[in-house]
Scaffold this motif. Structure first.
Motif, PDB file in Angstrom:
ATOM      1  N   LEU A  92       0.865  -1.169   0.000  1.00  0.00           N
ATOM      2  CA  LEU A  92       0.000   0.000   0.000  1.00  0.00           C
ATOM      3  C   LEU A  92       0.906   1.225   0.000  1.00  0.00           C
ATOM      4  CD1 LEU A  92      -2.921   1.050   0.081  1.00  0.00           C
ATOM      5  CD2 LEU A  92      -2.678   1.233   2.537  1.00  0.00           C
ATOM      6  N   PHE A  93       0.770   2.051  -1.022  1.00  0.00           N
ATOM      7  CA  PHE A  93       1.563   3.267  -1.127  1.00  0.00           C
ATOM      8  C   PHE A  93       0.730   4.436  -0.616  1.00  0.00           C
ATOM      9  CE2 PHE A  93       3.203   0.481  -4.450  1.00  0.00           C
ATOM     10  CZ  PHE A  93       4.563   0.501  -4.160  1.00  0.00           C
ATOM     11  N   LEU A  94       1.245   5.143   0.387  1.00  0.00           N
ATOM     12  CA  LEU A  94       0.573   6.315   0.941  1.00  0.00           C
ATOM     13  C   LEU A  94       1.333   7.566   0.529  1.00  0.00           C
ATOM     14  CD1 LEU A  94      -0.103   5.155   4.597  1.00  0.00           C
ATOM     15  CD2 LEU A  94      -1.771   5.474   2.810  1.00  0.00           C
ATOM     16  N   TYR A  95       0.607   8.584   0.111  1.00  0.00           N
ATOM     17  CA  TYR A  95       1.222   9.865  -0.232  1.00  0.00           C
ATOM     18  C   TYR A  95       1.223  10.739   1.011  1.00  0.00           C
ATOM     19  CZ  TYR A  95       2.543  13.911  -2.979  1.00  0.00           C
ATOM     20  OH  TYR A  95       3.210  14.986  -3.489  1.00  0.00           O
ATOM     21  N   LEU A  96       2.420  11.178   1.444  1.00  0.00           N
ATOM     22  CA  LEU A  96       2.549  11.923   2.698  1.00  0.00           C
ATOM     23  C   LEU A  96       2.703  13.430   2.514  1.00  0.00           C
ATOM     24  CD1 LEU A  96       5.114   9.575   4.483  1.00  0.00           C
ATOM     25  CD2 LEU A  96       2.636   9.595   4.730  1.00  0.00           C
ATOM     26  N   GLY A  97       3.029  13.885   1.313  1.00  0.00           N
ATOM     27  CA  GLY A  97       3.318  15.296   1.093  1.00  0.00           C
ATOM     28  C   GLY A  97       2.104  16.198   1.272  1.00  0.00           C
ATOM     29  N   LYS A  98       2.383  17.486   1.346  1.00  0.00           N
ATOM     30  CA  LYS A  98       1.305  18.461   1.503  1.00  0.00           C
ATOM     31  C   LYS A  98       0.943  19.146   0.193  1.00  0.00           C
ATOM     32  CE  LYS A  98       2.169  19.433   6.315  1.00  0.00           C
ATOM     33  NZ  LYS A  98       2.543  20.395   7.335  1.00  0.00           N
ATOM     34  N   GLU A  99       1.812  19.021  -0.813  1.00  0.00           N
ATOM     35  CA  GLU A  99       1.496  19.599  -2.109  1.00  0.00           C
ATOM     36  C   GLU A  99       1.768  18.582  -3.211  1.00  0.00           C
ATOM     37  OE1 GLU A  99       5.594  20.218  -1.064  1.00  0.00           O
ATOM     38  OE2 GLU A  99       3.967  21.340  -0.195  1.00  0.00           O
ATOM     39  N   THR A 100       1.183  18.831  -4.364  1.00  0.00           N
ATOM     40  CA  THR A 100       1.331  17.945  -5.507  1.00  0.00           C
ATOM     41  C   THR A 100       2.699  18.143  -6.134  1.00  0.00           C
ATOM     42  OG1 THR A 100      -1.032  18.141  -5.913  1.00  0.00           O
ATOM     43  CG2 THR A 100       0.298  17.284  -7.706  1.00  0.00           C
ATOM     44  N   LEU A 101       3.413  17.045  -6.356  1.00  0.00           N
ATOM     45  CA  LEU A 101       4.719  17.096  -6.990  1.00  0.00           C
ATOM     46  C   LEU A 101       4.601  16.648  -8.445  1.00  0.00           C
ATOM     47  CD1 LEU A 101       6.889  15.494  -4.168  1.00  0.00           C
ATOM     48  CD2 LEU A 101       6.739  17.900  -4.777  1.00  0.00           C
ATOM     49  N   PRO A 102       5.539  17.062  -9.294  1.00  0.00           N
ATOM     50  CA  PRO A 102       5.500  16.622 -10.692  1.00  0.00           C
ATOM     51  C   PRO A 102       5.763  15.112 -10.808  1.00  0.00           C
ATOM     52  CG  PRO A 102       7.223  18.272 -10.348  1.00  0.00           C
ATOM     53  CD  PRO A 102       6.580  18.034  -9.042  1.00  0.00           C
ATOM     54  N   PHE A 103       5.331  14.535 -11.915  1.00  0.00           N
ATOM     55  CA  PHE A 103       5.452  13.100 -12.114  1.00  0.00           C
ATOM     56  C   PHE A 103       6.901  12.617 -12.039  1.00  0.00           C
ATOM     57  CE2 PHE A 103       6.082   9.507 -15.060  1.00  0.00           C
ATOM     58  CZ  PHE A 103       5.407   8.548 -14.338  1.00  0.00           C
ATOM     59  N   GLU A 104       7.837  13.384 -12.583  1.00  0.00           N
ATOM     60  CA  GLU A 104       9.245  12.971 -12.585  1.00  0.00           C
ATOM     61  C   GLU A 104       9.758  12.791 -11.162  1.00  0.00           C
ATOM     62  OE1 GLU A 104       8.110  15.656 -14.317  1.00  0.00           O
ATOM     63  OE2 GLU A 104       8.086  14.660 -16.281  1.00  0.00           O
ATOM     64  N   VAL A 105       9.367  13.669 -10.259  1.00  0.00           N
ATOM     65  CA  VAL A 105       9.801  13.575  -8.865  1.00  0.00           C
ATOM     66  C   VAL A 105       9.161  12.360  -8.195  1.00  0.00           C
ATOM     67  CG1 VAL A 105       9.791  14.750  -6.622  1.00  0.00           C
ATOM     68  CG2 VAL A 105      10.148  16.070  -8.713  1.00  0.00           C
ATOM     69  N   VAL A 106       7.867  12.173  -8.417  1.00  0.00           N
ATOM     70  CA  VAL A 106       7.166  11.026  -7.830  1.00  0.00           C
ATOM     71  C   VAL A 106       7.775   9.723  -8.340  1.00  0.00           C
ATOM     72  CG1 VAL A 106       4.945   9.833  -7.677  1.00  0.00           C
ATOM     73  CG2 VAL A 106       5.028  12.312  -7.485  1.00  0.00           C
ATOM     74  N   GLN A 107       8.086   9.663  -9.623  1.00  0.00           N
ATOM     75  CA  GLN A 107       8.669   8.450 -10.188  1.00  0.00           C
ATOM     76  C   GLN A 107      10.060   8.189  -9.608  1.00  0.00           C
ATOM     77  OE1 GLN A 107       8.864   8.299 -14.445  1.00  0.00           O
ATOM     78  NE2 GLN A 107       9.337   6.127 -14.441  1.00  0.00           N
ATOM     79  N   HIS A 108      10.859   9.230  -9.446  1.00  0.00           N
ATOM     80  CA  HIS A 108      12.196   9.072  -8.855  1.00  0.00           C
ATOM     81  C   HIS A 108      12.090   8.566  -7.416  1.00  0.00           C
ATOM     82  CE1 HIS A 108      16.364   9.770  -7.921  1.00  0.00           C
ATOM     83  NE2 HIS A 108      16.011  10.566  -6.931  1.00  0.00           N
ATOM     84  N   LYS A 109      11.168   9.127  -6.646  1.00  0.00           N
ATOM     85  CA  LYS A 109      10.980   8.697  -5.256  1.00  0.00           C
ATOM     86  C   LYS A 109      10.470   7.261  -5.189  1.00  0.00           C
ATOM     87  CE  LYS A 109      12.101  12.655  -3.413  1.00  0.00           C
ATOM     88  NZ  LYS A 109      13.114  12.852  -2.411  1.00  0.00           N
ATOM     89  N   MET A 110       9.591   6.875  -6.111  1.00  0.00           N
ATOM     90  CA  MET A 110       9.092   5.506  -6.159  1.00  0.00           C
ATOM     91  C   MET A 110      10.230   4.537  -6.457  1.00  0.00           C
ATOM     92  SD  MET A 110       6.456   3.478  -5.896  1.00  0.00           S
ATOM     93  CE  MET A 110       4.960   4.429  -6.111  1.00  0.00           C
ATOM     94  N   THR A 111      11.116   4.905  -7.380  1.00  0.00           N
ATOM     95  CA  THR A 111      12.281   4.075  -7.701  1.00  0.00           C
ATOM     96  C   THR A 111      13.155   3.891  -6.469  1.00  0.00           C
ATOM     97  OG1 THR A 111      12.236   4.943  -9.948  1.00  0.00           O
ATOM     98  CG2 THR A 111      14.233   3.812  -9.272  1.00  0.00           C
ATOM     99  N   LEU A 112      13.432   4.981  -5.762  1.00  0.00           N
ATOM    100  CA  LEU A 112      14.238   4.895  -4.538  1.00  0.00           C
ATOM    101  C   LEU A 112      13.564   4.017  -3.495  1.00  0.00           C
ATOM    102  CD1 LEU A 112      15.396   8.616  -4.101  1.00  0.00           C
ATOM    103  CD2 LEU A 112      16.742   6.679  -4.926  1.00  0.00           C
ATOM    104  N   LEU A 113      12.267   4.153  -3.362  1.00  0.00           N
ATOM    105  CA  LEU A 113      11.521   3.370  -2.370  1.00  0.00           C
ATOM    106  C   LEU A 113      11.557   1.878  -2.699  1.00  0.00           C
ATOM    107  CD1 LEU A 113       9.712   3.438   0.149  1.00  0.00           C
ATOM    108  CD2 LEU A 113       7.777   3.769  -1.359  1.00  0.00           C
ATOM    109  N   LEU A 114      11.360   1.523  -3.954  1.00  0.00           N
ATOM    110  CA  LEU A 114      11.382   0.110  -4.334  1.00  0.00           C
ATOM    111  C   LEU A 114      12.782  -0.487  -4.210  1.00  0.00           C
ATOM    112  CD1 LEU A 114       8.885   0.124  -7.337  1.00  0.00           C
ATOM    113  CD2 LEU A 114       8.488  -0.624  -4.985  1.00  0.00           C
ATOM    114  N   LYS A 115      13.828   0.308  -4.482  1.00  0.00           N
ATOM    115  CA  LYS A 115      15.198  -0.160  -4.273  1.00  0.00           C
ATOM    116  C   LYS A 115      15.468  -0.357  -2.780  1.00  0.00           C
ATOM    117  CE  LYS A 115      17.248   1.719  -8.457  1.00  0.00           C
ATOM    118  NZ  LYS A 115      18.142   2.734  -9.033  1.00  0.00           N
TER     119      LYS A 115
END
Length: 125
Positions: A92-115
């Motif tokens: 289950l992926f939960l979004y913790l931020g307070k503002e919307t981030l661009p897709f490139e940032v979200v994708q980079h963070k997802m990559t780091l999280l899965l690694k």
């Protein structure tokens, strides 16, 4: 390489989601938190779901947009998990931020999280 996200891989069971919050382990790479639990009897290798809190994002449009970003970034990077483990998990992926981030940032963070998840799983016996 299979980049799809079929219905059988979606986490929908209310019982399983409750079990995730009760017994699951967490990893965080801000603004995404991963709650995961090793599961035995399920048809899909990994069942994944996304959640964005209504408390922080009142507008359904912004919540849906963030959920779409999370699902898309998971779909593109799920091979990182599929190729490195034999076990079955519920995510289950939960979004913790307070503002919307661009897709490139979200994708980079997802990559780091899965690694980070792979490193965490590989160090366990």
């Amino acid at each position: 390489m299979d980049f799809d996200y079929p219905k059988k891989e979606k986490l929908k069971s209310k019982i399983r989601i409750t079990q995730l919050f009760a017994e699951g382990k967490t990893l965080t790479v801000f603004p995404i938190r991963l709650i995961y639990l090793k599961i035995d009897n399920q048809e899909a290798f990994i069942k994944a779901g996304v959640a964005v809190p209504k408390k922080r994002f009142k507008s359904a449009v912004s919540r849906n947009h963030l959920k779409r970003l999370l699902r898309e970034s998971y779909r593109l990077n799920k091979a990182l998990v599929f190729n490195n483990t034999e076990d079955k998990f519920a995510f289950l992926f939960l979004y913790l931020g307070k503002e919307t981030l661009p897709f490139e940032v979200v994708q980079h963070k997802m990559t780091l999280l899965l690694k980070k998840f792979n490193a965490h799983i590989s160090e366990r016996p």
